[in-house]
Motif scaffolding. Structure first.
Motif, short mmCIF file in Angstrom:
data_model
loop_
_atom_site.label_atom_id
_atom_site.label_comp_id
_atom_site.label_asym_id
_atom_site.label_seq_id
_atom_site.Cartn_x
_atom_site.Cartn_y
_atom_site.Cartn_z
N GLN A 1 0.83 -1.20 0.00
CA GLN A 1 0.00 0.00 0.00
C GLN A 1 0.87 1.26 0.00
O GLN A 1 0.59 2.22 -0.74
N THR A 2 1.92 1.26 0.80
CA THR A 2 2.82 2.41 0.86
C THR A 2 3.54 2.58 -0.47
O THR A 2 3.77 3.71 -0.92
N GLY A 3 3.89 1.46 -1.11
CA GLY A 3 4.55 1.52 -2.41
C GLY A 3 3.66 2.13 -3.48
O GLY A 3 4.13 2.88 -4.35
N MET A 4 2.37 1.82 -3.42
CA MET A 4 1.43 2.47 -4.35
C MET A 4 1.36 3.97 -4.08
O MET A 4 1.34 4.78 -5.00
N ALA A 5 1.32 4.33 -2.82
CA ALA A 5 1.19 5.74 -2.45
C ALA A 5 2.40 6.57 -2.87
O ALA A 5 2.25 7.74 -3.24
N ASP A 6 3.60 5.97 -2.83
CA ASP A 6 4.79 6.75 -3.18
C ASP A 6 5.14 6.66 -4.67
O ASP A 6 6.14 7.21 -5.12
N GLY A 7 4.32 5.92 -5.43
CA GLY A 7 4.50 5.86 -6.88
C GLY A 7 5.45 4.80 -7.38
O GLY A 7 5.72 4.73 -8.59
#
Length: 203
Positions: A126-132
């Motif tokens: 989820q964090t990886g999606m948020a940071d692009g």
């Protein structure tokens, strides 16, 4: 201190050789203590098994937290924490896994560790999606489960597991994420950067 030493080495023997194969006599001999010492600290073998596995799982969770805290990006956390978790699960021989069903509380404790690892994977995806760095159109709930399956596979050594994990992650990376993966790959030969301070113990 003596109790902790017994738990540490007992767990190593149990996961490596199987629970049935490791008798109290064998442990006493290898630890160079008397059977009386063992039974003074643990009333029976079942108590020792449950205590040893509980301690190992607790230690594994603490190490994963510390490793995760040292990582600067979601992809780095996914790689490093997955490999550390694999070190623990891959050490469990087939005999140990088969015999563990006789210890329900230990099965639950190991399942709890698996759930903790899976939740960590979900969070980092989820964090990886948020940071692009990761694509937004992937099923990361499913991918977390797939990663966990490989993490608990004792047929894969660490290098094979790392290759599988990199392949899985590259498949859902954005261009930014692929650049990050190349950066991590270039540092992969410096494994001490990730692992020198964090060891579950040689089996």
């Amino acid at each position: 201190m003596e109790r902790e030493r017994i738990l540490e080495f007992a767990c190593r023997f149990f996961v490596c050789y199987g629970i049935k194969s490791v008798s109290m006599d064998y442990l006493a001999e290898k630890l160079r203590v008397s059977k009386r010492t063992l039974y003074e600290r643990f009333s029976d073998k079942q108590t020792l098994v449950v205590s040893a596995i509980g301690r190992e799982c607790c230690n594994a969770e603490h190490i994963l937290q510390r490793v995760s805290a040292r990582c600067s990006t979601p992809l780095e956390r996914l790689m490093v924490t997955s490999i550390k978790a694999h070190e623990t699960f891959a050490a469990h021989c087939n005999a140990f896994r088969e015999e563990l069903v006789r210890y329900p509380s230990s099965v639950e404790r190991i399942d709890s560790l698996s759930d903790t690892v899976c939740e960590s994977l979900r969070r980092d995806f989820q964090t990886g999606m948020a940071d692009g760095s990761l694509q937004t159109d992937q099923n990361y709930e499913l991918l977390s489960r797939v990663c966990l399956t490989h993490i608990t596979d004792n047929r894969l050594d660490r290098n094979d597991f790392a290759r599988v994990l990199r392949t899985l992650l590259r498949g859902c990376c954005t261009e930014q994420g692929l650049f990050e993966m190349e950066r991590l790959k270039s540092r992969w030969s410096e494994q001490q950067f990730y692992f020198k301070d964090f060891k579950f113990g040689k089996r």
